[in-house]
Scaffold this motif. Structure first.
Motif, PDB file in Angstrom:
ATOM      1  N   VAL A  24     -45.249  25.682   8.560  1.00 17.10           N
ATOM      2  CA  VAL A  24     -44.035  26.005   9.300  1.00 17.10           C
ATOM      3  C   VAL A  24     -44.391  26.547  10.683  1.00 17.10           C
ATOM      4  O   VAL A  24     -43.773  26.193  11.689  1.00 17.10           O
ATOM      5  CB  VAL A  24     -43.181  27.028   8.527  1.00 17.10           C
ATOM      6  CG1 VAL A  24     -41.952  27.424   9.338  1.00 17.10           C
ATOM      7  CG2 VAL A  24     -42.759  26.448   7.183  1.00 17.10           C
ATOM      8  N   HIS A  27     -45.454  23.774  12.907  1.00 16.47           N
ATOM      9  CA  HIS A  27     -44.270  22.995  13.275  1.00 16.47           C
ATOM     10  C   HIS A  27     -43.483  23.700  14.384  1.00 16.47           C
ATOM     11  O   HIS A  27     -42.968  23.052  15.301  1.00 16.47           O
ATOM     12  CB  HIS A  27     -43.391  22.794  12.045  1.00 16.47           C
ATOM     13  CG  HIS A  27     -42.291  21.811  12.230  1.00 16.47           C
ATOM     14  ND1 HIS A  27     -42.481  20.451  12.128  1.00 16.47           N
ATOM     15  CD2 HIS A  27     -40.972  21.987  12.531  1.00 16.47           C
ATOM     16  CE1 HIS A  27     -41.326  19.830  12.353  1.00 16.47           C
ATOM     17  NE2 HIS A  27     -40.399  20.740  12.593  1.00 16.47           N
ATOM     18  N   MET A  28     -43.401  25.024  14.330  1.00 17.14           N
ATOM     19  CA  MET A  28     -42.674  25.797  15.338  1.00 17.14           C
ATOM     20  C   MET A  28     -43.334  25.679  16.713  1.00 17.14           C
ATOM     21  O   MET A  28     -42.652  25.726  17.749  1.00 17.14           O
ATOM     22  CB  MET A  28     -42.612  27.269  14.919  1.00 17.14           C
ATOM     23  CG  MET A  28     -41.709  27.541  13.728  1.00 17.14           C
ATOM     24  SD  MET A  28     -41.927  29.223  13.045  1.00 17.14           S
ATOM     25  CE  MET A  28     -41.552  30.206  14.509  1.00 17.14           C
ATOM     26  N   THR A  90     -49.096  17.848  11.230  1.00 21.54           N
ATOM     27  CA  THR A  90     -47.855  18.609  11.066  1.00 21.54           C
ATOM     28  C   THR A  90     -46.910  18.379  12.227  1.00 21.54           C
ATOM     29  O   THR A  90     -45.682  18.409  12.061  1.00 21.54           O
ATOM     30  CB  THR A  90     -48.171  20.111  10.933  1.00 21.54           C
ATOM     31  OG1 THR A  90     -49.086  20.301   9.848  1.00 21.54           O
ATOM     32  CG2 THR A  90     -46.906  20.919  10.647  1.00 21.54           C
ATOM     33  N   ASP A  94     -42.517  16.315   8.774  1.00 27.69           N
ATOM     34  CA  ASP A  94     -41.833  17.519   8.303  1.00 27.69           C
ATOM     35  C   ASP A  94     -42.888  18.454   7.738  1.00 27.69           C
ATOM     36  O   ASP A  94     -43.872  18.006   7.129  1.00 27.69           O
ATOM     37  CB  ASP A  94     -40.812  17.171   7.219  1.00 27.69           C
ATOM     38  CG  ASP A  94     -39.566  16.493   7.781  1.00 27.69           C
ATOM     39  OD1 ASP A  94     -39.413  16.487   9.009  1.00 27.69           O
ATOM     40  OD2 ASP A  94     -38.770  15.967   6.968  1.00 27.69           O
ATOM     41  N   SER A  95     -42.680  19.753   7.916  1.00 25.64           N
ATOM     42  CA  SER A  95     -43.673  20.708   7.435  1.00 25.64           C
ATOM     43  C   SER A  95     -43.862  20.615   5.930  1.00 25.64           C
ATOM     44  O   SER A  95     -44.956  20.832   5.410  1.00 25.64           O
ATOM     45  CB  SER A  95     -43.275  22.132   7.833  1.00 25.64           C
ATOM     46  OG  SER A  95     -42.028  22.488   7.249  1.00 25.64           O
ATOM     47  N   ALA A 215     -41.836  31.501  18.241  1.00 21.81           N
ATOM     48  CA  ALA A 215     -42.919  30.531  18.086  1.00 21.81           C
ATOM     49  C   ALA A 215     -44.266  31.164  18.435  1.00 21.81           C
ATOM     50  O   ALA A 215     -45.281  30.901  17.778  1.00 21.81           O
ATOM     51  CB  ALA A 215     -42.670  29.313  18.970  1.00 21.81           C
ATOM     52  N   GLY A 262     -39.728  24.858   4.413  1.00 18.03           N
ATOM     53  CA  GLY A 262     -39.223  23.839   5.332  1.00 18.03           C
ATOM     54  C   GLY A 262     -37.770  23.515   5.090  1.00 18.03           C
ATOM     55  O   GLY A 262     -36.976  23.362   6.022  1.00 18.03           O
ATOM     56  N   PHE A 265     -35.607  27.090   5.970  1.00 18.29           N
ATOM     57  CA  PHE A 265     -35.530  27.592   7.341  1.00 18.29           C
ATOM     58  C   PHE A 265     -35.446  26.497   8.398  1.00 18.29           C
ATOM     59  O   PHE A 265     -34.871  26.700   9.470  1.00 18.29           O
ATOM     60  CB  PHE A 265     -36.739  28.487   7.639  1.00 18.29           C
ATOM     61  CG  PHE A 265     -36.755  29.760   6.844  1.00 18.29           C
ATOM     62  CD1 PHE A 265     -35.974  30.835   7.215  1.00 18.29           C
ATOM     63  CD2 PHE A 265     -37.527  29.870   5.705  1.00 18.29           C
ATOM     64  CE1 PHE A 265     -35.972  32.012   6.479  1.00 18.29           C
ATOM     65  CE2 PHE A 265     -37.542  31.033   4.953  1.00 18.29           C
ATOM     66  CZ  PHE A 265     -36.760  32.111   5.343  1.00 18.29           C
ATOM     67  N   LEU A 266     -36.034  25.330   8.107  1.00 19.85           N
ATOM     68  CA  LEU A 266     -36.017  24.247   9.087  1.00 19.85           C
ATOM     69  C   LEU A 266     -35.032  23.149   8.716  1.00 19.85           C
ATOM     70  O   LEU A 266     -34.924  22.152   9.427  1.00 19.85           O
ATOM     71  CB  LEU A 266     -37.431  23.655   9.235  1.00 19.85           C
ATOM     72  CG  LEU A 266     -38.521  24.643   9.676  1.00 19.85           C
ATOM     73  CD1 LEU A 266     -39.875  23.934   9.765  1.00 19.85           C
ATOM     74  CD2 LEU A 266     -38.172  25.285  11.014  1.00 19.85           C
ATOM     75  N   ARG A 267     -34.349  23.317   7.613  1.00 15.56           N
ATOM     76  CA  ARG A 267     -33.342  22.350   7.144  1.00 15.56           C
ATOM     77  C   ARG A 267     -33.935  20.954   6.957  1.00 15.56           C
ATOM     78  O   ARG A 267     -33.279  19.948   7.210  1.00 15.56           O
ATOM     79  CB  ARG A 267     -32.165  22.281   8.128  1.00 15.56           C
ATOM     80  CG  ARG A 267     -31.504  23.616   8.406  1.00 15.56           C
ATOM     81  CD  ARG A 267     -30.987  24.259   7.137  1.00 15.56           C
ATOM     82  NE  ARG A 267     -30.302  25.532   7.410  1.00 15.56           N
ATOM     83  CZ  ARG A 267     -29.942  26.383   6.463  1.00 15.56           C
ATOM     84  NH1 ARG A 267     -30.214  26.116   5.199  1.00 15.56           N
ATOM     85  NH2 ARG A 267     -29.338  27.520   6.777  1.00 15.56           N
ATOM     86  N   GLU A 268     -35.159  20.899   6.494  1.00 10.23           N
ATOM     87  CA  GLU A 268     -35.787  19.612   6.243  1.00 10.23           C
ATOM     88  C   GLU A 268     -35.292  19.052   4.914  1.00 10.23           C
ATOM     89  O   GLU A 268     -35.118  19.799   3.937  1.00 10.23           O
ATOM     90  CB  GLU A 268     -37.316  19.761   6.202  1.00 10.23           C
ATOM     91  CG  GLU A 268     -37.926  20.182   7.522  1.00 10.23           C
ATOM     92  CD  GLU A 268     -39.417  20.439   7.426  1.00 10.23           C
ATOM     93  OE1 GLU A 268     -40.061  20.628   8.475  1.00 10.23           O
ATOM     94  OE2 GLU A 268     -39.949  20.467   6.292  1.00 10.23           O
TER      95      GLU A 268
END
Length: 317
Positions: A24, A27-28, A90, A94-95, A215, A262, A265-268
């Motif tokens: 994650v 990815h950020m 990454t 997607d994470s 980040a 993922g 928090f990242l809506r994956e």
């Protein structure tokens, strides 16, 4: 349960969770800095806790310098190439998918041991484990759905896993017999990797990550100080208290954690194929890492497998 064992179990659980969060954090960083820059910052901030730990343990010795050539190899396999490949992968995935692919590390570690050390028995069961793991990667990559998953990202993740897997075999053969403390070995390889990356990395634009304090914190603290530096200390404690075999199973945790984080928090999206792939890859790792109590047939008869030495100075993900 004794206090010492309770601490070790807590370190084990925390270690797997920290490794899962690393994807994650990478990815950020992707919208702001390159994969090379992320790798360099990870090493720089991760080095601090490792050096402090090594100093407390009084692990350093001038005589270690005679083995610099081995640390150079480890700086590539277990740090520079491994961290960069995972960051590059990454960035493209997607994470959660990237984290799931990290479950392939035990598969590559086994292959490296078979090829380079010739100490691992290549049994039918372990061959089946490799086949199951390969099937899991294919399910995750979904080649039948053109463009659904970035193939280059998948290849980068597999390259990172292969690099780390090869480092286990190299460390077992060349580093472990030297009797050098793991904290010292980890420091040397990280310093060499950081120095090399500083020379080859384009630093232009690296300050762009400061535009997003979250980040920046993710890379400096999450990925570097905690996900790399503290992770090494936790791994050290886990091996010392629970043993190398138990410590190695902590690699089963990051794929699951990465998918959950993922999605949360990242809506994956979490597809059924992703869950199936994780199950296949982790099942394959479990089959391969299962203790071997039998023998394998050689021209002279059956031979027993030796107990592997603890040799890792690496931190996953």
């Amino acid at each position: 349960m004794t206090p010492a064992r309770t601490t070790a179990v807590a370190a084990y659980a925390t270690l797997g969770t920290v490794w899962g969060f690393n994807f994650v954090f990478m990815h950020m960083a992707s919208p702001y800095i390159s994969a090379e820059q992320t790798t360099l910052l990870r090493i720089a901030f991760g080095l601090v806790p490792v050096v402090v730990f090594a100093l407390v343990k009084r692990a350093f010795a001038w005589r270690h310098l005679r083995h610099t050539h081995h640390f150079v190899v480890m700086s590539v396999l277990a740090t520079g190439l491994y961290y960069y490949a995972y960051a590059a992968g990454t960035y493209r995935l997607d994470s959660g998918i990237a984290g799931a692919l990290s479950g392939s590390i035990p598969l590559f570690a086994f292959l490296a041991a078979v090829v380079a050390l010739r100490t691992e028995p290549f049994t039918v069961r372990k061959a089946a484990g490799l086949a199951i793991g390969a099937l899991g990667v294919v399910v995750l990559a979904r080649p039948w759905a053109a463009g659904a998953v970035d193939t280059t990202g998948v290849l980068y993740m597999l390259l990172g896993s292969a690099s780390l897997g090869a480092s286990f075999a190299y460390a077992r053969r060349f580093i472990s017999p030297l009797g050098i403390p793991a904290a010292a070995s980890a420091t040397y390889q990280m310093v060499l990797a950081g120095a090399s990356l500083t020379v080859v990395t384009d630093l232009d634009g690296i300050t762009a990550i400061m535009d997003d304090p979250l980040a920046l914190a993710g890379v400096a603290l999450g990925l570097g100080a905690i996900g790399t530096g503290l992770a090494f200390i936790l791994y050290y404690i886990t091996i010392a208290r629970l043993g190398a075999l138990t410590a190695s199973t902590a690699t089963y945790i990051p794929p699951v954690v990465a998918v959950i984080i993922g999605a949360t928090f990242l809506r994956e999206p979490v597809l059924p194929t992703t869950i199936l792939a994780i199950v296949l890859i982790l099942a394959a790792a479990g089959v391969i890492q299962m203790p071997f109590s039998g023998g394998r047939l050689r021209p002279g008869g059956y031979v027993r497998k030796r107990e592997p030495r603890t040799c890792s100075t690496n931190t996953e993900a």
